[in-house]
Write an enzyme that holds these catalytic residues in place. Structure first.
Site, PDB file in Angstrom:
ATOM      1  N   HIS A 196     -15.850  14.430 -14.076  1.00 53.11           N
ATOM      2  CA  HIS A 196     -15.941  15.259 -13.064  1.00 53.11           C
ATOM      3  C   HIS A 196     -16.325  14.798 -11.763  1.00 53.11           C
ATOM      4  O   HIS A 196     -16.614  13.242 -11.382  1.00 53.11           O
ATOM      5  CB  HIS A 196     -17.632  15.253 -13.452  1.00 53.11           C
ATOM      6  CG  HIS A 196     -18.082  16.541 -14.061  1.00 53.11           C
ATOM      7  ND1 HIS A 196     -17.426  16.257 -15.594  1.00 53.11           N
ATOM      8  CD2 HIS A 196     -18.551  17.383 -14.503  1.00 53.11           C
ATOM      9  CE1 HIS A 196     -17.329  17.081 -16.171  1.00 53.11           C
ATOM     10  NE2 HIS A 196     -18.157  18.391 -15.549  1.00 53.11           N
ATOM     11  N   GLU A 199     -17.839  16.887  -6.970  1.00 54.75           N
ATOM     12  CA  GLU A 199     -18.021  18.336  -7.060  1.00 54.75           C
ATOM     13  C   GLU A 199     -19.076  18.255  -6.134  1.00 54.75           C
ATOM     14  O   GLU A 199     -18.912  19.100  -4.838  1.00 54.75           O
ATOM     15  CB  GLU A 199     -18.721  18.088  -8.771  1.00 54.75           C
ATOM     16  CG  GLU A 199     -19.717  19.462  -8.834  1.00 54.75           C
ATOM     17  CD  GLU A 199     -20.402  19.596 -10.580  1.00 54.75           C
ATOM     18  OE1 GLU A 199     -20.641  19.074 -10.950  1.00 54.75           O
ATOM     19  OE2 GLU A 199     -21.087  21.094 -10.340  1.00 54.75           O
ATOM     20  N   ASP A 277     -18.186  25.976 -17.370  1.00 50.06           N
ATOM     21  CA  ASP A 277     -18.897  24.355 -17.150  1.00 50.06           C
ATOM     22  C   ASP A 277     -20.145  25.593 -17.640  1.00 50.06           C
ATOM     23  O   ASP A 277     -20.208  23.952 -18.619  1.00 50.06           O
ATOM     24  CB  ASP A 277     -19.319  24.455 -15.536  1.00 50.06           C
ATOM     25  CG  ASP A 277     -19.584  23.684 -15.138  1.00 50.06           C
ATOM     26  OD1 ASP A 277     -19.390  22.421 -15.788  1.00 50.06           O
ATOM     27  OD2 ASP A 277     -20.149  22.873 -14.025  1.00 50.06           O
TER      28      ASP A 277
END
Ligand code: HPA
Ligand code: ZN
Length: 332
Positions: A196, A199, A277
């Site tokens: 990740h 974000e 997600d």
């Protein structure tokens, strides 16, 4: 064919879903009851009302609390099986699901309990629903490098059942470089790599994921657009971004779906994909995400097909399987 019919008809691969984030309140209550665990809410409605987030951390606090009722191998099986049934409804034919071993091992649950429950659901999904899958183990980035090394050690006996390692949890203040040595060791052991980045964190974290972790894909990555040089790099390397539109809306990464950059990224030639997600928390599974962006951004049929094609191209299945699914999409 209407856009809605096309969305339903497209075979799709999901590349960014946290299995703990598919935990529907109904199942949470049922498992809490059979494990005789108290939860902080009186009813399913009360749980859903708590799902009002203002940033990533406000979600993570509730997400980790919910996972605490998972104790037995069967609990992990039931969790994953419920998700596979949603995949079947949405024509998700392949999924690469994240799991967070540390959320469970920190509570005294054995690594094997988590993995065996998930793996058995994956095997049943293949035989009973025709859905293929891979497991990706994520390190919690708010915990230490040492804890991540320990988790990697625990995973080594299960190497053939886990295709890759990833990095999730609280992004800001926990840059990819914190885990550069753990990911180097994971690569040496033969794991594929995702993380990740971008974000809530800045474009610099995406650079770090590329250059220090040497990722095969970036999870989220929507803030890459702030750095034109990074955009060129992503386009040149055909680096996939696993974008999660409803997540971005729910966690206030964007204020309005009409402001989401997924269409601009696609038009500039970035290999973006659509994903859910944490669908139980963010208001929808794969097709709900496709529908939300199609309505907000006026996506064309060709763009919808390209997003579905990207999901297979960016996946960790064989080239033969990729070609098979892409041909089916092109024939629609
Ligand atoms: N970001 C970071 N960590 C997470 C997420 C996310 O969207 N979902 C579950 N863990
Ligand atoms: Zn995520």
């Amino acid at each position: 064919m209407t856009q809605l019919d096309l969305i339903r008809a497209l075979p799709k691969a999901e590349l960014h879903v946290h299995i703990e984030g598919t935990f529907e309140p109904e199942l949470m209550f049922a498992i809490a009851q059979r494990n005789q665990i108290e939860i902080a809410y009186q009813s399913v409605e009360e749980v859903r009302q708590a799902y009002n987030f203002h940033n990533l951390q406000s979600f993570l606090d509730i997400y980790y609390a919910g996972a605490k009722v998972l104790i037995l191998e069967q609990d992990f099986y039931d969790l994953a099986w419920a998700y596979f049934e949603k995949c079947a409804e949405d024509n998700v034919v392949h999924t690469e699901m994240f799991f967070d071993p540390q959320t469970h091992t920190e509570r005294g649950i054995a690594f094997a309990t988590v993995l065996n429950g998930l793996k058995r659901a994956c095997d049943d999904a293949k035989t009973k629903l025709g859905i293929s899958s891979h497991l990706i183990m994520c390190f919690l980035r708010h915990l230490s490098e040492e804890a991540a090394f320990k988790t990697l050690e625990q995973a080594l006996p299960y190497k053939d059942q886990i295709i890759g390692v990833g990095l999730d949890s609280s992004e800001v203040g926990h840059p990819p470089e914190k885990f550069a040595r753990v990911f180097a060791k994971a690569r040496e052991a033969g794991f594929l790599i995702v993380a990740h980045a971008g974000e809530e964190g800045p474009a610099d974290y995406v650079w770090q994921a590329l250059d220090m972790l040497k990722v095969n894909r970036i999870d989220h990555g929507v803030r890459s657009e702030e750095d034109p040089e990074l955009m060129q790099r992503l386009i040149r390397d055909k680096m996939p971004l696993t974008v999660c539109p409803l997540s971005n809306l729910k966690l206030c990464v964007v204020d309005d779906m009409r402001e989401h950059n997924i269409r601009r990224l696609l038009q500039q030639g970035v290999k973006v994909t659509v994903n859910s997600d944490d669908p139980s928390y963010f208001g929808g599974y794969m097709n709900d995400n496709f529908i939300a962006i199609t309505q907000a951004l006026d996506l064309t049929a060709d763009e919808l097909k390209q997003l579905a094609i990207n999901s297979f191209e960016a996946s960790f299945i064989s080239d033969t399987e990729k070609q098979m699914w892409i041909a089916k999409i092109q024939a629609l």
